[in-house]
Design a protein around this motif. Structure first.
Motif, PDB file in Angstrom:
ATOM      1  N   GLU A  80       0.808  -1.213   0.000  1.00 49.71           N
ATOM      2  CA  GLU A  80       0.000   0.000   0.000  1.00 49.71           C
ATOM      3  C   GLU A  80       0.844   1.267   0.000  1.00 49.71           C
ATOM      4  N   SER A  85      -2.373  -0.060  -7.340  1.00 46.13           N
ATOM      5  CA  SER A  85      -3.258  -1.208  -7.279  1.00 46.13           C
ATOM      6  C   SER A  85      -2.433  -2.484  -7.254  1.00 46.13           C
ATOM      7  N   MET A  86      -3.044  -3.598  -6.875  1.00 50.03           N
ATOM      8  CA  MET A  86      -2.305  -4.855  -6.799  1.00 50.03           C
ATOM      9  C   MET A  86      -1.731  -5.255  -8.147  1.00 50.03           C
ATOM     10  N   LEU A 120      -8.013  -7.689  -1.614  1.00 54.53           N
ATOM     11  CA  LEU A 120      -6.750  -7.378  -2.286  1.00 54.53           C
ATOM     12  C   LEU A 120      -5.951  -8.639  -2.588  1.00 54.53           C
ATOM     13  N   HIS A 368     -13.024  -3.437  -8.707  1.00 56.57           N
ATOM     14  CA  HIS A 368     -12.834  -3.652  -7.283  1.00 56.57           C
ATOM     15  C   HIS A 368     -14.133  -4.038  -6.588  1.00 56.57           C
ATOM     16  N   LEU A 372     -13.779  -2.146  -0.973  1.00 59.73           N
ATOM     17  CA  LEU A 372     -12.547  -1.395  -1.193  1.00 59.73           C
ATOM     18  C   LEU A 372     -12.798   0.062  -1.558  1.00 59.73           C
TER      19      LEU A 372
END
Length: 587
Positions: A80, A85-86, A120, A368, A372
């Motif tokens: 984070e 974003s992942m 996530l 998402h 989130l």
């Protein structure tokens, strides 16, 4: 057992993938020799002479005499902190040879609990970056001193530890362990009974206190700052995670346990902890750590061990990851040698994801989950009047206890200052580098506002605000006047999270983080450009801190010395208490 891999290893069937003509960096035997690697089903089946595993359907990658290292492993990182974003985060790390990370996604848990973390992890599972989950040890991170959106207690931790990707609990804060916080002790006991590791957060801990933490089952620490602390940890059998990140760079001092004390490096690894977006874009990740280690006198194979097998050993996972050996995950980097180390191509779980520095198949944007999004709930706009700290006099001066950040690591120290009072409100003094700082609760629970005074940033005008504020992620803001501080806070709320620079009621730069108030959906390159704009505008306002927003994010962390600001107020960290910044009225 994996019969498919066994059959490839025994020559009964052919490999899915073969890397040939390489120089194998063997982190198990500490050798370099010519050979190749064969993989099947994402697992290494054979190493060395692999010609017998190659068939007409085998994908062949010619290393052309370059070095083959295991994929890199970061044993302690908070994704984070990149605000990516992942998918963008995974793509950035993979491009630099990192194929595995250990993470607690604690920041996501702070905002919306286990549900947000699992969302996530689901997003990350769609990428080629392997994430092992190190369950947060407790949320809120500083009990009774801050407000968070999510909560982690021992019952939730027990549930999370049953996940197949869970390998331990993270960030066990020494003072909370030493004071015997009941829920933390219960969570630790649960983890040990489930055979999981206890990961430590032990800043400024030594002697009997260190012995106590290790005797309780803690096995690692990433908070050592000095060579002396590093030596004590290795001598005590504590795995030394040598931090070389964006917020703190400690490798130069810590690596002396290897280069000067000549200690066995098995209990040492390199981690980044917090990684800045710009650093990832311009310097890299653990590939940069290897270059740094080499420059500090570490030999090549040891440097590679520090970001591969040693990191795996810290979690008892070296039978799965961390080396180029049969039965391990087929994570393979094709690199230059120590003279000009760089990662050229990357294979993650037997899949080629980077070729000649280019990411082969960029990930599509993910839709998402609702948990989130829309994480900022502010019932009303903040005003300058909300942020003023009242004095016991209408005019005159007061002595205050301020806090100053060090300029090389976001650790605060105390500093007294005399400030003027106008209309019963204490004023800051930008000329003396004493600024207003405040944090407002952003989860719609009670709207608490903590107020204090900050030194070390040298801001001469305007204000900064951010919804990234460890370890509660309320909105934190700092500035030279309360009008701009309030304006900056309100703009962050309008963005549903982000970071802004303002002056005279005008936005100079901003970046929106709509995912949990922490993450952007922009690419690494796009977000890097916005981050550079934020830093440039902050420097124009006088700031001398190289990464002002990353440093600001740590001023709300009530678990590291010496002072902090949370929505509950001005925190004296050693006593874990909220104190009044005003010391006395002076003439």
């Amino acid at each position: 057992m994996n019969q498919h891999v066994i059959d490839v290893a025994s020559g009964k069937i052919k490999a899915d993938l073969a890397v040939i003509n390489g120089k194998i960096v063997n982190v198990c035997s500490k050798e370099v020799y010519d050979g190749g690697i064969a993989a099947a089903g994402g697992i290494i089946a054979a190493v060395g002479d692999i010609e017998y595993t190659i068939g007409p359907e085998t994908k062949i990658i010619d290393a052309k005499g370059k070095y083959l290292t295991p994929g890199f492993i970061d044993g302690h990182i908070h994704p984070e902190s990149t605000n990516l974003s992942m998918t963008a985060f995974a793509q950035g790390l993979l491009t630099h040879g990192t194929t595995v990370i250990m993470t607690d996604l604690h920041e996501a848990g702070v905002v919306n609990g286990l549900e947000a973390i699992e969302a996530l992890l689901d997003e990350a599972a769609a990428t080629d970056l392997k994430m092992y989950f190190v369950v947060p040890s407790h949320v809120p991170f500083a009990p009774n001193l801050e407000t968070s959106g999510g909560v982690f207690d021992s019952s939730i931790i027990s549930k999370a530890l049953d996940r197949p990707d869970a390998v331990g609990i993270s960030e066990i804060v020494a003072p909370y362990l030493l004071n015997g916080y009941p829920d933390l002790m219960e969570a630790m006991d649960v983890a040990l009974k489930k055979g999981k590791s206890l990961q430590g957060h032990l800043p400024d801990i030594s002697g009997k206190d260190l012995n106590t933490c290790l005797a309780a089952g803690v096995t690692t620490d990433h908070e050592a700052l000095s060579t002396e602390e590093a030596v004590e940890r290795v001598r005590s059998g504590c795995h030394l995670m040598m931090r070389e990140g964006s917020a703190a760079r400690n490798l130069k001092d810590l690596v002396k346990v290897i280069t000067e004390y000549k200690m066995d490096s098995t209990l040492c690894s390199i981690i980044t902890d917090d990684l800045h977006t710009i650093d990832l874009a311009e310097k890299g990740h653990l590939d940069e750590s290897i270059r740094t280690a080499l420059s500090l006198g570490v030999d090549f194979i040891t440097a590679v061990q520090l970001v591969t097998i040693n990191a795996a050993r810290a979690f008892h996972l070296d039978h799965e990851i961390g080396s180029l050996a049969p039965g391990r995950r087929a994570d393979i980097n094709i690199t230059d040698g120590p003279e000009s180390f760089a990662v050229h191509s990357v294979i993650s779980a037997g899949r080629e994801v980077v070729r000649d520095g280019t990411f082969l198949n960029p990930y599509p944007e993910i839709r998402h989950k609702p948990c989130l999004l829309n994480s900022v709930t502010m019932p009303k706009k903040i005003t300058a009047e909300d942020l003023g700290l009242p004095a016991e006099c209408e005019t005159g001066n007061v002595k205050v206890q301020a806090m100053r950040t060090l300029d090389w690591i976001p650790i605060t120290i105390g500093e007294e200052a005399v400030l003027p009072v106008r209309g019963g409100i204490v004023q800051c003094n930008p000329e003396a580098d004493i600024l207003h700082i405040a944090q407002v609760e952003r989860y719609g629970k009670h709207g608490n506002i903590g107020k204090a005074f900050m030194a070390g940033f040298n801001l001469k005008g305007g204000a900064l605000a951010s919804s990234v504020a460890h370890d509660n992620h309320n909105i934190i803001a700092m500035g030279t006047n309360l009008d701009d501080v309030a304006f900056a806070m309100n703009r962050v709320a309008e963005l549903q999270g982000g970071q802004v620079v303002v002056k005279n009621g005008q936005v100079l730069a901003e970046a929106a983080y709509p995912v949990l108030g922490l993450l952007s959906d922009l690419s690494l390159e796009e977000l890097t450009d916005l981050k550079k704009k934020l830093i440039d505008e902050t420097r124009k306002l006088g700031s001398t801190i190289p990464a002002p927003f990353m440093f600001l994010s740590f001023i709300g962390l009530a678990a590291i010395p010496e002072y902090a600001i949370t929505d509950q107020g001005f925190v004296h960290v050693p006593t874990q208490s909220v104190i009044n910044p005003i010391l006395e009225v002076v003439a």
